[in-house]
Design a protein around this motif. Structure first.
Motif, mmCIF file in Angstrom:
data_model
loop_
_atom_site.group_PDB
_atom_site.id
_atom_site.type_symbol
_atom_site.label_atom_id
_atom_site.label_comp_id
_atom_site.label_asym_id
_atom_site.label_seq_id
_atom_site.Cartn_x
_atom_site.Cartn_y
_atom_site.Cartn_z
ATOM 1 N N GLY A 103 -110.968 2.939 0.863
ATOM 2 C CA GLY A 103 -110.844 1.478 0.764
ATOM 3 C C GLY A 103 -111.341 0.952 -0.577
ATOM 4 N N VAL A 104 -111.117 -0.335 -0.778
ATOM 5 C CA VAL A 104 -111.542 -0.982 -2.028
ATOM 6 C C VAL A 104 -112.498 -2.112 -1.654
ATOM 7 C CG1 VAL A 104 -110.737 -2.215 -4.099
ATOM 8 C CG2 VAL A 104 -109.246 -0.534 -2.994
ATOM 9 N N PRO A 105 -113.674 -2.184 -2.315
ATOM 10 C CA PRO A 105 -114.595 -3.275 -1.991
ATOM 11 C C PRO A 105 -113.899 -4.635 -2.134
ATOM 12 C CG PRO A 105 -115.613 -1.714 -3.507
ATOM 13 C CD PRO A 105 -114.186 -1.308 -3.359
ATOM 14 N N HIS A 106 -114.184 -5.534 -1.194
ATOM 15 C CA HIS A 106 -113.479 -6.805 -1.121
ATOM 16 C C HIS A 106 -113.475 -7.567 -2.465
ATOM 17 C CE1 HIS A 106 -111.714 -10.213 0.823
ATOM 18 N NE2 HIS A 106 -112.653 -10.990 0.283
ATOM 19 N N HIS A 107 -114.643 -7.596 -3.133
ATOM 20 C CA HIS A 107 -114.741 -8.386 -4.361
ATOM 21 C C HIS A 107 -113.974 -7.754 -5.524
ATOM 22 C CE1 HIS A 107 -117.982 -5.437 -4.722
ATOM 23 N NE2 HIS A 107 -117.847 -5.576 -6.026
ATOM 24 N N GLU A 108 -113.488 -6.523 -5.349
ATOM 25 C CA GLU A 108 -112.750 -5.884 -6.442
ATOM 26 C C GLU A 108 -111.231 -5.900 -6.211
ATOM 27 O OE1 GLU A 108 -114.838 -2.585 -8.706
ATOM 28 O OE2 GLU A 108 -115.417 -2.210 -6.649
ATOM 29 N N LEU A 109 -110.843 -6.331 -4.995
ATOM 30 C CA LEU A 109 -109.428 -6.240 -4.627
ATOM 31 C C LEU A 109 -108.501 -6.937 -5.622
ATOM 32 C CD1 LEU A 109 -108.695 -6.658 -0.835
ATOM 33 C CD2 LEU A 109 -108.189 -4.749 -2.343
ATOM 34 N N ALA A 110 -108.923 -8.146 -6.067
ATOM 35 C CA ALA A 110 -108.052 -8.923 -6.952
ATOM 36 C C ALA A 110 -107.890 -8.245 -8.306
ATOM 37 C CB ALA A 110 -108.640 -10.314 -7.143
ATOM 38 N N ARG A 111 -108.763 -7.319 -8.630
ATOM 39 C CA ARG A 111 -108.721 -6.746 -9.980
ATOM 40 C C ARG A 111 -108.028 -5.389 -10.074
ATOM 41 N NH1 ARG A 111 -113.955 -7.151 -13.274
ATOM 42 N NH2 ARG A 111 -112.374 -6.689 -14.834
ATOM 43 N N ILE A 112 -107.718 -4.765 -8.921
ATOM 44 C CA ILE A 112 -107.214 -3.390 -9.022
ATOM 45 C C ILE A 112 -105.816 -3.310 -9.652
ATOM 46 C CG2 ILE A 112 -108.665 -2.406 -7.191
ATOM 47 C CD1 ILE A 112 -106.243 -2.552 -5.335
ATOM 48 N N PHE A 113 -105.125 -4.460 -9.795
ATOM 49 C CA PHE A 113 -103.828 -4.445 -10.463
ATOM 50 C C PHE A 113 -103.977 -4.708 -11.966
ATOM 51 C CE2 PHE A 113 -102.846 -5.363 -6.055
ATOM 52 C CZ PHE A 113 -101.799 -4.487 -5.808
ATOM 53 N N ASP A 114 -105.227 -4.908 -12.418
ATOM 54 C CA ASP A 114 -105.455 -5.135 -13.847
ATOM 55 C C ASP A 114 -105.321 -3.817 -14.612
ATOM 56 O OD1 ASP A 114 -106.007 -7.688 -13.188
ATOM 57 O OD2 ASP A 114 -108.162 -7.605 -13.620
ATOM 58 N N LYS A 115 -104.972 -3.980 -15.884
ATOM 59 C CA LYS A 115 -104.797 -2.803 -16.739
ATOM 60 C C LYS A 115 -106.121 -2.042 -16.879
ATOM 61 C CE LYS A 115 -102.526 -2.167 -21.172
ATOM 62 N NZ LYS A 115 -101.967 -2.970 -22.246
ATOM 63 N N PHE A 116 -106.095 -0.755 -16.623
ATOM 64 C CA PHE A 116 -107.241 0.162 -16.754
ATOM 65 C C PHE A 116 -108.359 -0.070 -15.743
ATOM 66 C CE2 PHE A 116 -105.925 0.010 -21.406
ATOM 67 C CZ PHE A 116 -105.139 1.147 -21.300
ATOM 68 N N TYR A 117 -108.148 -0.961 -14.763
ATOM 69 C CA TYR A 117 -109.249 -1.231 -13.837
ATOM 70 C C TYR A 117 -109.368 -0.115 -12.801
ATOM 71 C CZ TYR A 117 -112.720 -3.673 -11.180
ATOM 72 O OH TYR A 117 -113.902 -4.010 -10.578
ATOM 73 N N ARG A 118 -110.587 0.384 -12.611
ATOM 74 C CA ARG A 118 -110.850 1.370 -11.565
ATOM 75 C C ARG A 118 -112.012 0.839 -10.737
ATOM 76 N NH1 ARG A 118 -111.111 7.177 -12.340
ATOM 77 N NH2 ARG A 118 -109.658 7.118 -10.597
ATOM 78 N N ALA A 119 -111.833 0.800 -9.424
ATOM 79 C CA ALA A 119 -112.875 0.216 -8.570
ATOM 80 C C ALA A 119 -114.070 1.162 -8.465
ATOM 81 C CB ALA A 119 -112.296 -0.069 -7.189
ATOM 82 N N ALA A 120 -115.218 0.580 -8.106
ATOM 83 C CA ALA A 120 -116.431 1.391 -7.937
ATOM 84 C C ALA A 120 -116.163 2.458 -6.892
ATOM 85 C CB ALA A 120 -117.574 0.494 -7.492
ATOM 86 N N GLY A 121 -116.640 3.654 -7.123
ATOM 87 C CA GLY A 121 -116.469 4.723 -6.130
ATOM 88 C C GLY A 121 -115.285 5.615 -6.443
ATOM 89 N N SER A 122 -114.446 5.210 -7.432
ATOM 90 C CA SER A 122 -113.269 6.050 -7.710
ATOM 91 C C SER A 122 -113.553 7.033 -8.845
ATOM 92 C CB SER A 122 -112.054 5.169 -8.047
ATOM 93 O OG SER A 122 -112.356 4.319 -9.100
ATOM 94 N N GLU A 123 -114.822 7.063 -9.320
ATOM 95 C CA GLU A 123 -115.152 7.922 -10.481
ATOM 96 C C GLU A 123 -114.853 9.397 -10.200
ATOM 97 O OE1 GLU A 123 -117.473 6.072 -8.910
ATOM 98 O OE2 GLU A 123 -117.574 4.306 -10.207
ATOM 99 N N ARG A 124 -115.046 9.811 -8.916
ATOM 100 C CA ARG A 124 -114.880 11.245 -8.613
ATOM 101 C C ARG A 124 -113.402 11.633 -8.525
ATOM 102 N NH1 ARG A 124 -116.859 11.033 -3.734
ATOM 103 N NH2 ARG A 124 -117.777 9.007 -4.051
ATOM 104 N N THR A 125 -112.519 10.649 -8.468
ATOM 105 C CA THR A 125 -111.084 10.943 -8.360
ATOM 106 C C THR A 125 -110.439 10.720 -9.723
ATOM 107 O OG1 THR A 125 -111.250 9.970 -6.183
ATOM 108 C CG2 THR A 125 -109.035 10.423 -6.971
ATOM 109 N N LYS A 126 -109.596 11.681 -10.151
ATOM 110 C CA LYS A 126 -108.952 11.552 -11.464
ATOM 111 C C LYS A 126 -107.990 10.370 -11.478
ATOM 112 C CE LYS A 126 -109.171 15.895 -13.843
ATOM 113 N NZ LYS A 126 -109.260 17.094 -12.996
ATOM 114 N N GLY A 127 -107.970 9.641 -12.572
ATOM 115 C CA GLY A 127 -107.041 8.518 -12.666
ATOM 116 C C GLY A 127 -107.177 7.822 -13.998
ATOM 117 N N THR A 128 -106.208 6.946 -14.280
ATOM 118 C CA THR A 128 -106.228 6.247 -15.572
ATOM 119 C C THR A 128 -106.398 4.738 -15.395
ATOM 120 O OG1 THR A 128 -103.835 5.985 -15.483
ATOM 121 C CG2 THR A 128 -104.666 7.930 -16.641
#
Ligand code: ADP
Length: 367
Positions: A289-314
């Protein structure tokens, strides 16, 4: 949004008069009564224009102008100095120190408003140009950094492999880095085209279910390795009018996340729904899941939500999803819960019934 004007004037009557006339024209205003307050107000409020009196207590107008122009604060901020009609010297000194224009006291309200409009328009053009440049710089730095990482893995591991008899086991890491580098370049070139607005999409009638199944097939291996099952709940009853390549890319990006961020042994549910003009596909996972306060930002360029550090992504996947979906006139929404998982819903325009029947007729005639 209203444009913000900073009025720097120690005479309260004059400041009030300026404020009254500017607010009547729907500008927001802030008043600073000294040079020190003016510098602080630029730092805090980032105004779009500044009206600056010269004779001020403490730091005078020249000092304010000089300190703003010598620092990066207030970059691109139009400064209009307020000087007495007879003050040619003051005007020249102000303009030399970086003011953009002047208004003579007593000033005409008409002239004030004309100059304000002119400099606000100028500021908007400069700002949008700067934003674009900055965005481009950040993107370039990021892409160069990511590519350098991948190339350094390829370089180091191939060097080790060359010295070893059992080189094969290093080839896997080299291959992963090479594939990643290729994906970064693909994303960069797709982004470039989308952001330039080139590539207006042609649309066709698309079998939404078939396309989703094709996209899901690309992730079966990856899902199986994680024990994740991809389940289709139903089929789309109607085709959609969209661009096939863009739709496939959107589905691939969402499905890839649904598997990648899922828990081991979790499920991905794919469900179609139909409303008035739209066909929706909802892709639900049982992941982090994505923390509620970060939901609006996950479509932003280069944005990665907290907790996704262990998963590879850009941080580019959902940004591309948003650009592609909007370019096709579609909609993308997300709901997420940290304990249950996330649902991404892509809505595309339903194929017009008449067009659809026409297409079916042509198909049956030519068969
Ligand atoms: P990334 O390459 O980081 O996956 P995306 O743009 O695809 O980039 O996604 C942006 C961020 O949104 C991710 O880093 C992650 O934090 C979050 N995210 C996207 N999809 C999901 C999902 N299905 N479950 C949980 N988090 C997600």
């Amino acid at each position: 949004m209203k444009n913000k004007i900073l009025i720097v004037e120690d005479e309260k009557d004059v400041a009030d008069l300026l404020q009254y006339n500017l607010e009547k024209e729907h500008y927001d205003t802030i008043i600073a009564y000294s040079g020190e307050e003016a510098v602080e107000a630029v730092r805090i409020h980032s105004p779009d224009m500044m009206l600056l009196d010269i004779m001020l207590p403490g730091l005078n107008g020249y000092d304010v102008c000089k300190s703003l122009r010598e620092s990066s604060m207030g970059e691109g901020l139009p400064i209009i100095i307020l000087t007495a009609l007879s003050g040619e010297e003051a005007r020249i000194k102000g303009l030399t120190l970086g003011a953009n224009d002047y208004l003579s006291k007593p000033f005409s309200i008409k002239e004030l408003l004309v100059k304000t409009r002119k400099w606000i328009d100028w500021q908007q053009v400069v700002k949008s140009f700067r934003d674009r440049e900055q965005d481009h710089d950040t993107s370039m730095r990021y892409l160069v950094h990511e590519l350098r990482n991948s190339l350094s893995v390829i370089g180091n591991f191939s060097k080790i492999a060359l010295r070893k008899d059992d080189a094969r086991k290093y080839l896997k890491t080299i291959n992963i880095a090479a594939v990643r580098a290729e994906k970064i370049l693909d994303d960069a070139s797709l982004l470039g085209r989308l952001e330039r607005g080139s590539g207006a999409f042609s649309t066709a009638s698309i079998d939404f279910s078939a396309l989703a199944e094709e996209a899901a097939d690309m992730f079966r291996d990856m899902a199986t390795k994680k024990g994740v099952e991809i389940v289709f709940m139903n089929k789309a009853l109607r085709p959609v009018r969209a661009n096939e390549l863009a739709t496939r890319q959107v589905l691939v990006n969402i499905l890839s996340n649904a598997v990648k961020y899922n828990r081991d042994g979790g499920k991905v549910w794919i469900e179609f729904d139909e409303t008035n003009q739209w066909v929706d596909i909802s892709i639900t996972d049982e992941g982090c899941g994505v923390p509620h306060h970060e939901l609006a930002r996950i479509f932003d360029k280069f944005y990665r939500a907290a907790g996704s550090e262990r998963t590879k992504g850009t941080g580019l996947g959902l940004y591309i999803v948003k650009l592609l979906t909007e370019a096709m006139g579609g909609k993308i929404t997300v709901m997420s819960n940290l304990t249950v998982g996330s649902t991404f819903t892509l809505s595309l325009k339903k194929e017009d019934q008449n067009d659809h029947e026409q297409a079916a007729k042509v198909k049956s005639q030519s068969a």
